[in-house]
Write an enzyme that holds these catalytic residues in place. Structure first.
Site, PDB file in Angstrom:
ATOM      1  N   ASN A 122     -21.954  17.017  67.609  1.00  0.00           N
ATOM      2  CA  ASN A 122     -20.592  17.403  67.278  1.00  0.00           C
ATOM      3  C   ASN A 122     -19.728  17.378  68.546  1.00  0.00           C
ATOM      4  O   ASN A 122     -20.259  17.461  69.633  1.00  0.00           O
ATOM      5  CB  ASN A 122     -20.583  18.802  66.666  1.00  0.00           C
ATOM      6  CG  ASN A 122     -21.096  18.793  65.241  1.00  0.00           C
ATOM      7  OD1 ASN A 122     -20.740  17.927  64.460  1.00  0.00           O
ATOM      8  ND2 ASN A 122     -21.936  19.751  64.905  1.00  0.00           N
ATOM      9  N   CYS A 169     -24.847  14.054  59.493  1.00  0.00           N
ATOM     10  CA  CYS A 169     -24.761  15.509  59.354  1.00  0.00           C
ATOM     11  C   CYS A 169     -25.531  15.901  58.101  1.00  0.00           C
ATOM     12  O   CYS A 169     -25.790  15.069  57.237  1.00  0.00           O
ATOM     13  CB  CYS A 169     -23.300  15.931  59.239  1.00  0.00           C
ATOM     14  SG  CYS A 169     -23.004  17.712  59.169  1.00  0.00           S
ATOM     15  N   HIS A 170     -25.921  17.179  57.992  1.00  0.00           N
ATOM     16  CA  HIS A 170     -26.668  17.606  56.814  1.00  0.00           C
ATOM     17  C   HIS A 170     -25.885  18.576  55.928  1.00  0.00           C
ATOM     18  O   HIS A 170     -26.439  19.222  55.058  1.00  0.00           O
ATOM     19  CB  HIS A 170     -28.011  18.240  57.226  1.00  0.00           C
ATOM     20  CG  HIS A 170     -27.890  19.232  58.333  1.00  0.00           C
ATOM     21  ND1 HIS A 170     -28.617  19.142  59.487  1.00  0.00           N
ATOM     22  CD2 HIS A 170     -27.133  20.333  58.465  1.00  0.00           C
ATOM     23  CE1 HIS A 170     -28.324  20.143  60.292  1.00  0.00           C
ATOM     24  NE2 HIS A 170     -27.438  20.887  59.683  1.00  0.00           N
ATOM     25  N   HIS A 227     -17.464  17.865  57.800  1.00  0.00           N
ATOM     26  CA  HIS A 227     -17.218  19.303  57.699  1.00  0.00           C
ATOM     27  C   HIS A 227     -16.022  19.626  56.808  1.00  0.00           C
ATOM     28  O   HIS A 227     -15.672  20.794  56.659  1.00  0.00           O
ATOM     29  CB  HIS A 227     -17.054  19.960  59.077  1.00  0.00           C
ATOM     30  CG  HIS A 227     -18.333  20.012  59.851  1.00  0.00           C
ATOM     31  ND1 HIS A 227     -18.401  20.523  61.128  1.00  0.00           N
ATOM     32  CD2 HIS A 227     -19.585  19.637  59.542  1.00  0.00           C
ATOM     33  CE1 HIS A 227     -19.650  20.440  61.572  1.00  0.00           C
ATOM     34  NE2 HIS A 227     -20.382  19.900  60.617  1.00  0.00           N
ATOM     35  N   TYR A 256     -11.139  25.686  59.795  1.00  0.00           N
ATOM     36  CA  TYR A 256     -10.455  24.398  59.708  1.00  0.00           C
ATOM     37  C   TYR A 256      -9.127  24.515  58.972  1.00  0.00           C
ATOM     38  O   TYR A 256      -8.372  23.549  58.927  1.00  0.00           O
ATOM     39  CB  TYR A 256     -11.322  23.367  58.963  1.00  0.00           C
ATOM     40  CG  TYR A 256     -12.696  23.186  59.544  1.00  0.00           C
ATOM     41  CD1 TYR A 256     -12.911  23.267  60.907  1.00  0.00           C
ATOM     42  CD2 TYR A 256     -13.790  22.939  58.728  1.00  0.00           C
ATOM     43  CE1 TYR A 256     -14.168  23.095  61.443  1.00  0.00           C
ATOM     44  CE2 TYR A 256     -15.055  22.763  59.249  1.00  0.00           C
ATOM     45  CZ  TYR A 256     -15.242  22.851  60.608  1.00  0.00           C
ATOM     46  OH  TYR A 256     -16.494  22.690  61.132  1.00  0.00           O
TER      47      TYR A 256
END
Length: 495
Positions: free
Chosen positions: A149, A170-171, A200, A257
């Site tokens: 990241n 990414c998971h 994300h 975010y």
């Protein structure tokens, strides 16, 4: 000739073990050469010892090397995985601590927000160095599988400025899928989905149980009646109600975010849950990472003993890397969600940005599903982040301090809290504090230091709205044993 797979940042010992164990579950990859590299000889030595133990315990023909010289590790590599954390926990602590002085309370701070943007400034110069080495010494056409990241910023820089075929991994999507299946009370293999968006901030735009579409009302009801998720995922549930789609990202991640859930300290506790760091705790991932490092150092013999256990293909994880390599090497198709250049994959996001969306891999390469669209609300939040990412990535490549400050100013959460004067001083303070990891700003930092010495913006010594102390090794060991007993110890949600 066996395939050579290199791992940069292999000193992330637990994650390296997971990635290698997954690779070794594939019979065609068991004669691979695993080349480990890290700037920390100590961590690299631990990783090498664990990987060699896995290989030896399973009687595999895999060969292993470990080298602090990155170029030597990358020589002839067909695949390169990046798991690095530039600046380590020392720099990361500044990503959390300094913004708090200006009222910015982050849970993770590794994607956007003030911490994620500065993390990108440290990462991009290193990413470009990695790419240069890959171009010069790796196998022609080598692929970079980036796990580090900030995902979008790193992947964007590698593709646009590094000249290397890069896929960001990414998971978060997989973790959210497991959670949704649990909330609905259905077996995971009966739940199908399409996710799209940006890393994300990816959205389940189509959910089906045995072919039947799951709508918003059914999903809201499932989460609100769930005895755990109803309290742990308040932000995600609220966003689901208003936007119509469930976000892949955890409560704590999603809250930082957006401009609405962490902007007033007195309201933060309304939206978060303190049962685990990922649900919104101030500096939660920094605490978790610090505890994990201390615990691993102390309990390394136990981890080494675990590495002696037989590999079980049935327990292979759904981390994408091994599945991608298997598909490319054997032709067995693999469906997943990958971070790549948009170019029409998501119709209502910019063509140049990095999206995380549905795709398939086989011997012919990565083939993304094109022509997907996001609901307008989801697209709007993604667009705000994309604009921040584009400015932050460009600033990281060029060393443009003014553009860096504009990226922080336009960050949704920072903009909801800070004035322009506060942002300008906060960025100067972070530049000065992290000078050793920011070579592209070498000429600009003396001026930042001078401005900071004359700064008039008042700051405060604030731990945040929901900070917990770092636990001792014994406390972590006890808590982990308890969670394992209850069967709730699993993968960390996507960060």
């Amino acid at each position: 000739m066996s395939v050579r797979i290199a791992i940069i940042g292999a000193g992330s010992v637990g994650f390296t073990k997971k990635l290698v164990s997954d690779i070794l579950c594939v019979p065609e990859l068991q004669d691979a050469h695993i080349a480990l590299t890290d700037i920390s000889a100590h961590n690299l030595g631990m990783a090498e010892e664990i990987v060699r133990r896995v290989v030896e315990a399973n009687g595999l023909p895999t060969t292993v090397s470990a080298d602090t010289d990155r170029r030597r590790a990358l020589e002839g590599a067909r695949y390169v995985m990046n798991c690095s954390r530039i600046g380590g926990l020392e720099a990361y602590a500044g990503d959390i601590r300094i913004p708090l002085k200006y009222g910015v309370d982050q849970c993770v701070g590794d994607t956007i927000c003030a911490g994620g943007i500065m993390y990108g400034q440290r990462n991009v110069p290193a990413i470009l160095d990695f790419c240069r080495d890959i171009r010069e010494v790796a196998e022609p056409g080598a692929r970079l599988l980036n796990y580090a990241n900030p995902m979008a910023i790193n992947t964007w820089a590698a593709i646009d400025h590094g000249g290397v075929d890069t896929i960001g991994l990414c998971h978060g999507v997989q973790n959210g899928w497991r959670q949704i299946a649990s909330a609905l009370g259905v077996p995971r293999d009966e739940l199908e989905y399409i996710c799209t968006g940006i890393n994300h901030q990816t959205w389940y735009v189509d959910l089906r149980h045995n072919g039947r579409r799951i709508d918003r009302d059914e999903l809201v009801a499932a989460f609100e009646r769930h005895p755990v998720f109803s309290s742990q995922e308040k932000v995600r549930i609220d966003v689901l109600k208003r936007f119509g789609c469930y976000s892949t990202e955890s409560n704590g991640h999603l809250s930082e975010y957006l401009p609405w859930y962490r902007k007033r300290p007195e309201e933060i506790e309304r939206w978060i849950d303190m049962s685990d760091w990922i649900h919104g705790e101030t500096g939660g991932y920094l605490r978790y990472s610090t505890e994990s490092r201390n615990w691993f150092e102390t309990d390394f013999p136990a981890f080494l003993a675990e590495a002696s256990q037989p590999i079980d293909p049935a327990r292979r994880t759904d981390e994408h890397a091994s599945h991608i390599i298997e598909a490319l090497e054997t032709g067995r198709p693999y469906r997943g969600h990958f971070n790549v250049k948009n170019k029409g994959i998501v119709t209502n996001l910019p063509a140049d940005c990095i999206v995380e969306s549905t795709g398939f891999v086989d011997r012919f390469g990565l083939n993304m599903v094109a022509g997907l669209s996001l609901p307008m609300g989801c697209a709007a939040t993604c667009q705000a982040s994309v604009d921040v990412q584009r400015m932050a990535m460009t600033a990281a490549v060029t060393g443009d301090v003014e553009l860096l400050k504009l990226s922080v100013l336009h960050d949704p959460l920072v903009g909801a809290i800070c004035s322009p004067d506060e942002v300008w001083q906060m960025v100067d303070e972070m530049l000065v504090a992290q000078e050793q990891w920011l070579p592209q700003y070498a000429e600009a930092i003396p001026a930042a230091r001078e401005r900071l010495s004359r700064g008039t913006v008042k700051t405060r010594d604030w731990a945040g709205a929901a900070r917990l102390p770092v636990r001792s090794v014994d406390e972590v060991r006890e808590a982990t044993a308890s969670r394992r007993t209850m069967g709730v110890l699993g993968q960390r949600p996507g960060a």
